[in-house]
Write a protein that holds these residues in place. Structure first.
Motif: not given
Length: 182
Positions: A52-64
């Motif tokens: 992802l480039e500057a300004g983008a929002t990280v997508g949903d994730f759920s990890v351990t």
């Protein structure tokens, strides 16, 4: 004697023609080599985004993490350093000491650094050992959940986040830190 003279002249002419053609082929190969080298340099200078480039929002994730701590997009607060690595990536191993040194000095300490190693537990054991003292480590599979959330398209991939938004990203760690301090 005349036949022998004609044969010598024909053989000499054929050798001369062969020599001229060989020089032509060599010249053409040099031109192609220069074109290919320039194309490689141009591609390295301006490749597509590695994540992802500057300004983008990280997508949903759920990890351990490897030490059992759950991490999701909601946990991305403050300024955070992220890195994605693969044990089959020579550049990852080469740049690991620089990344570890920056992670160690990153504001917020270990909890503000997220490192993702892509591969099996056995494959990523050495990288995990180096990263765990300075960051939270997540083991992922190729194009796994967290890799997709960050749109990672190669390794190494580095990013600096402000919350769940990308502040800067690159595959060259020095350029990443230079773009944030500039």
């Amino acid at each position: 004697m005349v036949i022998l003279s004609i044969a010598v002249v024909v053989v000499g002419a054929m050798c001369l023609l062969n020599l001229v053609l060989t020089f032509g082929v060599i010249r053409r190969l040099r031109e192609h080599t220069e074109l290919l080298n320039q194309r490689i340099v141009d591609r390295a200078a301006a490749p597509g985004p590695i994540m992802l480039e500057a300004g983008a929002t990280v997508g949903d994730f759920s990890v351990t993490t490897t030490d059992g701590v759950p991490v999701s997009r909601a946990d991305l607060t403050g300024q955070r350093l992220v890195g994605f690595f693969s044990p089959t990536c020579a550049a990852c191993a080469e740049n690991m000491p620089t990344y570890v040194a920056h992670a160690q000095a990153h504001p917020g300490g270990r909890d503000a650094v997220l490192s993702v190693v892509v591969g099996s537990e056995a494959e990523t054991a050495e990288m995990t050992r180096q990263l765990e003292p300075v960051s939270r480590v997540v083991r992922d599979v190729e194009q796994g959940e967290i890799s997709r959330a960050f749109a990672v398209d190669g390794y190494p991939a580095y990013g600096i986040l402000d919350g769940d938004r990308v502040k800067a990203s690159d595959f060259v760690f020095a350029r990443l830190t230079d773009s944030v301090t500039a």
